[in-house]
Design a protein around this motif. Structure first.
Motif, short mmCIF file in Angstrom:
data_model
loop_
_atom_site.label_atom_id
_atom_site.label_comp_id
_atom_site.label_asym_id
_atom_site.label_seq_id
_atom_site.Cartn_x
_atom_site.Cartn_y
_atom_site.Cartn_z
N GLY A 100 -7.01 10.76 -4.58
CA GLY A 100 -6.44 11.06 -5.89
C GLY A 100 -5.00 10.64 -6.11
N ASN A 101 -4.37 10.02 -5.14
CA ASN A 101 -3.01 9.54 -5.30
C ASN A 101 -3.00 8.05 -5.60
OD1 ASN A 101 -1.56 11.99 -4.71
ND2 ASN A 101 -2.10 11.68 -2.57
N ASP A 102 -1.90 7.58 -6.16
CA ASP A 102 -1.68 6.15 -6.30
C ASP A 102 -1.03 5.67 -5.01
OD1 ASP A 102 -2.65 5.85 -8.90
OD2 ASP A 102 -0.72 6.35 -9.78
N SER A 115 3.09 -3.83 -3.17
CA SER A 115 1.81 -4.32 -3.69
C SER A 115 1.51 -3.58 -4.98
CB SER A 115 0.68 -4.03 -2.68
OG SER A 115 0.36 -2.64 -2.67
N PRO A 116 0.53 -4.06 -5.74
CA PRO A 116 0.08 -3.25 -6.87
C PRO A 116 -0.54 -1.95 -6.35
CG PRO A 116 -0.72 -5.51 -7.04
CD PRO A 116 -0.11 -5.36 -5.68
N ASN A 117 -0.65 -0.95 -7.20
CA ASN A 117 -1.30 0.30 -6.81
C ASN A 117 -2.77 0.06 -6.54
OD1 ASN A 117 1.03 1.83 -7.01
ND2 ASN A 117 0.61 2.49 -9.09
N PHE A 118 -3.30 0.80 -5.54
CA PHE A 118 -4.72 0.73 -5.21
C PHE A 118 -5.17 2.12 -4.77
CE2 PHE A 118 -2.48 -0.07 -1.30
CZ PHE A 118 -3.25 0.49 -0.29
N THR A 119 -6.45 2.24 -4.42
CA THR A 119 -7.04 3.55 -4.12
C THR A 119 -7.47 3.62 -2.66
OG1 THR A 119 -7.89 3.66 -6.37
CG2 THR A 119 -8.92 5.12 -4.78
#
Length: 122
Positions: A100-102, A115-119
Motif C-alpha cells: 500500500g505504499n508508493d 525511479s518512477p513510483n512502483f508497487t
C-alpha cells in the motif's frame, strides 16, 4: 626580499588559476523499474539504468541502490552497494515491506536519481 615576496605571490596566483581536471557528475536515468511495475517480496530483479551519456571522468563510480518509501530514502539498508555505476544494471532482492505504499529506487553514484513510483506486494 620584496622581490621574493612578489615572486611567491605571483606563483600562488598562477597555481590557483590553473585549471583542475574536469570531473563530471553522472546522473543516469533509471529504466527499470518503471511506473506501473509490480514486484513481489523475495523476488530478484535487475534494476537497470542508462549509461549512454556517461562522461569520461566520473567523480564517484561506486554505486548504491536504496529503496525509498513515500519519498523517504532508506540509506541505512541499501538493496545493493559497491558496484560499478557503469554496469547499467544490478540485481536486487525485493525486501519484505508493507503493502500500500508508493515505492521508488534511488541510484547513487555521483548523485541520487529516483525511479518512477512502483508497487511491492506480498
Amino acid at each position: 626580499m620584496t622581490t621574493l615576496l612578489f615572486f611567491f605571490a605571483a606563483l600562488v596566483a598562477v597555481v590557483s588559476a590553473a585549471p583542475l581536471e574536469k570531473r563530471d557528475v553522472f546522473v543516469p536515468p533509471i529504466l527499470y523499474p518503471h511506473a506501473g511495475t509490480v514486484w513481489k517480496v523475495g523476488q530478484k530483479h535487475n534494476v537497470t539504468w542508462s549509461t549512454a551519456d556517461a562522461p569520461t571522468q566520473i567523480t564517484n563510480k561506486q554505486g548504491m541502490i536504496v529503496l525509498a518509501t513515500n519519498g523517504l530514502e532508506d540509506i541505512e539498508n541499501p538493496l545493493a552497494s559497491g558496484f560499478d555505476i557503469l554496469l547499467g544494471r544490478f540485481e536486487v532482492t525485493v525486501p519484505d515491506v508493507a503493502d500500500g505504499n508508493d515505492y521508488a529506487l534511488v541510484l547513487f553514484g555521483d548523485s541520487g536519481n529516483f525511479s518512477p513510483n512502483f508497487t511491492i506486494t506480498h
